[in-house]
Write a protein that holds these residues in place. Structure first.
Motif, short mmCIF file in Angstrom:
data_model
loop_
_atom_site.label_atom_id
_atom_site.label_comp_id
_atom_site.label_asym_id
_atom_site.label_seq_id
_atom_site.Cartn_x
_atom_site.Cartn_y
_atom_site.Cartn_z
N ASP A 416 4.64 3.54 -6.55
CA ASP A 416 3.29 4.10 -6.45
C ASP A 416 2.65 3.81 -5.09
OD1 ASP A 416 3.14 1.38 -7.02
OD2 ASP A 416 1.25 1.56 -8.09
N GLU A 417 3.11 2.76 -4.41
CA GLU A 417 2.63 2.50 -3.05
C GLU A 417 3.21 3.54 -2.10
OE1 GLU A 417 2.47 -2.38 -3.63
OE2 GLU A 417 3.88 -1.47 -2.24
N VAL A 418 4.52 3.79 -2.22
CA VAL A 418 5.18 4.75 -1.33
C VAL A 418 4.59 6.15 -1.51
CG1 VAL A 418 7.39 5.85 -0.77
CG2 VAL A 418 7.29 3.40 -1.25
N ALA A 419 4.16 6.48 -2.74
CA ALA A 419 3.57 7.79 -3.00
C ALA A 419 2.31 8.03 -2.17
CB ALA A 419 3.27 7.94 -4.48
N GLN A 420 1.67 6.93 -1.71
CA GLN A 420 0.45 7.06 -0.91
C GLN A 420 0.71 6.94 0.59
OE1 GLN A 420 -2.87 4.61 -2.57
NE2 GLN A 420 -1.39 4.00 -4.14
N TYR A 421 1.96 6.77 0.99
CA TYR A 421 2.28 6.59 2.41
C TYR A 421 2.06 7.89 3.19
CZ TYR A 421 4.63 2.05 1.79
OH TYR A 421 4.93 0.74 1.54
N ASP A 422 1.64 7.72 4.44
CA ASP A 422 1.62 8.86 5.35
C ASP A 422 2.90 8.84 6.19
OD1 ASP A 422 1.30 6.91 7.34
OD2 ASP A 422 -0.86 7.22 7.49
N ASP A 423 3.02 9.73 7.16
CA ASP A 423 4.25 9.84 7.95
C ASP A 423 4.55 8.56 8.72
OD1 ASP A 423 4.62 12.39 7.03
OD2 ASP A 423 3.79 13.37 8.81
N VAL A 424 3.51 7.90 9.20
CA VAL A 424 3.71 6.66 9.95
C VAL A 424 4.22 5.56 9.03
CG1 VAL A 424 2.56 4.85 11.29
CG2 VAL A 424 2.01 7.25 11.70
N GLU A 425 3.58 5.39 7.89
CA GLU A 425 3.96 4.32 6.96
C GLU A 425 5.36 4.51 6.39
OE1 GLU A 425 0.63 4.96 4.52
OE2 GLU A 425 -0.69 3.59 5.63
N LEU A 426 5.81 5.78 6.29
CA LEU A 426 7.16 6.04 5.78
C LEU A 426 8.24 5.51 6.70
CD1 LEU A 426 6.82 9.66 4.31
CD2 LEU A 426 7.33 7.57 3.04
N ARG A 427 7.91 5.24 7.97
CA ARG A 427 8.90 4.70 8.89
C ARG A 427 9.30 3.28 8.51
NH1 ARG A 427 10.50 7.04 13.40
NH2 ARG A 427 11.03 5.01 14.32
N ARG A 428 8.53 2.63 7.65
CA ARG A 428 8.91 1.31 7.15
C ARG A 428 10.23 1.38 6.38
NH1 ARG A 428 5.88 -0.68 3.20
NH2 ARG A 428 5.83 -2.85 3.88
N LEU A 429 10.55 2.56 5.85
CA LEU A 429 11.72 2.72 5.00
C LEU A 429 12.98 3.08 5.78
CD1 LEU A 429 10.06 4.74 2.09
CD2 LEU A 429 10.20 2.26 2.38
N THR A 430 12.92 3.07 7.11
CA THR A 430 14.10 3.40 7.89
C THR A 430 15.10 2.25 7.96
OG1 THR A 430 12.94 2.76 9.92
CG2 THR A 430 12.90 5.10 9.30
N VAL A 431 14.68 1.06 7.52
CA VAL A 431 15.59 -0.09 7.45
C VAL A 431 15.51 -0.68 6.04
CG1 VAL A 431 15.43 -0.67 9.89
CG2 VAL A 431 13.79 -1.65 8.30
N LYS A 432 16.48 -1.52 5.70
CA LYS A 432 16.48 -2.16 4.38
C LYS A 432 15.30 -3.12 4.26
CE LYS A 432 21.49 -2.06 3.55
NZ LYS A 432 22.70 -2.90 3.34
N PRO A 433 14.68 -3.21 3.08
CA PRO A 433 13.65 -4.22 2.89
C PRO A 433 14.27 -5.61 2.92
CG PRO A 433 14.20 -3.16 0.81
CD PRO A 433 14.93 -2.40 1.88
N GLY A 434 13.45 -6.62 3.18
CA GLY A 434 13.99 -7.96 3.38
C GLY A 434 13.45 -9.01 2.44
N LEU A 435 14.24 -10.05 2.27
CA LEU A 435 13.81 -11.23 1.52
C LEU A 435 12.69 -11.95 2.25
CD1 LEU A 435 14.49 -13.02 -0.97
CD2 LEU A 435 16.10 -14.24 0.48
N THR A 436 12.75 -11.94 3.57
CA THR A 436 11.67 -12.44 4.41
C THR A 436 11.50 -11.46 5.56
OG1 THR A 436 10.83 -14.35 5.66
CG2 THR A 436 13.18 -13.86 5.87
N GLY A 437 10.50 -11.69 6.38
CA GLY A 437 10.25 -10.77 7.49
C GLY A 437 9.06 -11.21 8.30
N LEU A 438 8.66 -10.37 9.25
CA LEU A 438 7.52 -10.70 10.10
C LEU A 438 6.26 -10.89 9.29
CD1 LEU A 438 8.09 -8.27 13.12
CD2 LEU A 438 8.61 -10.71 12.98
#
Length: 486
Positions: A416-438
């Protein structure tokens, strides 16, 4: 061609009022002393205890090589001192040291035990990292109070100049403080920085119509750098002639290309047909580095599952005894390229938490599509401790082994979060999600949605194996600190 006015050289100008543009004088001697003692003391001690030959000579020789390696890599340059607390440069220097000493050992016929020598040298990078972190922390604190910074004069069309000013003002971990702006054209500035003069929109009839007011303002402000945001009204020959005038009085010039969040390693400057071009390498999406990252992820996660097996048992028992319901909680999350997967974590909420989310919507403390509450009534007692320590995330090592997640990456979002993403926010999905991160080492739930997205995009476009290792190392401190975990 030169400017013959009364502008003084940069070296004679006043530093920022109330402070100094120079770094603290103790940075260099402390760095040299720390690096020396980090070799001499442990090598002498270990060699003496284990009865290795020539302990003092070996210690002094190793220290000389260590200082030489660090100096060759410009770690003692004024521009570098205090600017970074990263571990990877130190590790690179240390591996170089080991290689050089191995060659020297063979050439000199030295008979000490290699394992003993390695043990004795292992303290050096640790001591150096501690020193770097302390110096970086001190320098950052000074810059929050406008110390150890440089006065910057920004020139550009109002919108471009405002953008540069806002980016520099948004962070305090750099040496630039904007003290004035010279807008080009008649547009209005919104940044609040004073504009002491303006340049005309058109190419001036004589070059001094540009450089005379610029150099006068630079002198008035005591500027140590002129930063130009080029545009249609300030480019080509006009910018070239302005650079001549600035350089004739020893004033450095920097040009902002308008790019943000691009790692330095992706940039390369070239000159073609007299034009200065900035090449930007594309983000790493395939190839050997991606294969290596995947292999390291799975191997590291498998090792973690093996070593943490007893911890899993204790945490499972704590969850089961604290509240009724399953030990593990599963959720559908969105992975790389929008692929859904089932993510696992230790249950930290009551069993009907999802059904009760709608009634708590008005209490959401996050902006954007995220839902976060600092005191969420659905979280159990054990769950609060698990969240603060991030131990509830450990089952996601299974997701890493399965290739659905990475050890380091953006936060895995809900559908439901991704359903609200715009084109910029969708770029978060170009890599695998992580156990930790920035996001985890930068404040976690204390971050705004825009800050979270900015961090995730920075990672997605600029990730590297070395950067991942640095994030993992910094994650341990973030977990102990617990800031933003709720």
């Amino acid at each position: 061609m030169s400017y013959s006015g009364s502008v003084r050289p940069v070296s004679e100008r006043k530093s920022l009022s109330g402070g100094s543009s120079e770094k603290s004088p103790w940075y260099l001697p402390v760095a040299l002393a720390t690096d020396t003692l980090g070799i001499v003391v442990p090598v002498c001690t270990v060699f003496a205890v284990t009865r290795q030959p020539h302990p003092v000579l070996a210690a002094l020789g190793a220290a000389a090589v260590w200082l030489g390696v660090r100096a060759t890599h410009r770690r003692y340059a004024v521009q570098a001192l205090g600017e970074s607390r990263g571990v990877l440069p130190v590790l690179h220097d240390w591996l170089t040291l080991l290689g050089l000493l191995a060659v020297a050992r063979i050439a000199a016929g030295e008979s000490s035990e290699p394992a003993v020598a390695l043990l004795a040298l292992s303290a050096a990078p640790l001591v150096t990292v501690v020193c770097r972190k302390a110096t970086h922390r001190h320098l950052t604190a000074l810059r929050r109070e406008a110390q150890s910074v440089h006065r910057v004069l920004v020139i550009g069309e109002p919108s471009a100049a405002d953008d540069v000013v806002e980016h520099l003002a948004g962070r305090t971990d750099h040496a630039y403080v904007v003290t004035g702006v010279i807008p080009v054209g008649s547009g209005q500035l919104t940044s609040g920085v004073p504009a002491l003069t303006r340049l005309g929109s058109a190419q001036p009839a004589t070059p001094d119509e540009d450089w005379v007011p610029v150099l006068d303002v630079a002198e008035q402000l005591g500027a140590e750098l002129v930063l130009v945001a080029p545009g249609p009204r300030l480019s080509g020959e006009r910018l070239r002639r302005l650079s001549w005038a600035l350089h004739d009085v020893g004033l450095p010039l920097a040009v902002s290309p308008g790019l943000t969040e691009v790692a330095l390693r992706r940039l390369r400057s070239v000159t073609v047909a007299g034009l200065s071009l900035l090449h930007i390498a594309p983000p790493t999406r395939r190839g050997a580095h991606v294969v290596l990252k995947s292999a390291l992820d799975r191997a590291g996660a498998a090792l973690g599952l093996l070593l943490l097996a007893p911890v899993y048992g204790l945490l499972a028992l704590a969850v089961r005894l604290d509240s009724p319901g399953p030990v593990l909680h599963k959720q559908t999350r969105i992975g790389q390229d929008g692929t859904p997967f089932t993510m696992w974590k230790f249950r930290t909420m009551v069993v009907d938490a999802e059904a009760r989310r709608a009634e708590l919507a008005a209490a959401n403390e996050q902006d954007g599509p995220l839902f976060k509450m600092r005191r969420d009534p659905r979280v159990t007692r054990t769950g609060r401790w698990l969240r603060r320590s991030s131990l509830d995330e450990l089952p996601q090592l299974v997701n890493v082994v399965r290739g659905e997640m990475s050890l380091v990456g953006p936060r895995p979002p809900l559908p439901d979060e991704v359903a609200q993403y715009d084109d910029v926010e969708l770029r978060r999905l170009t890599v695998k999600p992580g156990l930790t991160g920035l996001w985890q080492i930068s404040g976690r739930s204390d971050l705004s949605w825009d800050e979270t997205v900015a961090l995730d995009l920075r990672y997605a476009d600029n990730w590297s194996i070395g950067g991942d290792l640095d994030v993992i190392a910094r994650t341990f401190r973030a977990v102990v600190d617990g800031r933003g975990a709720y």
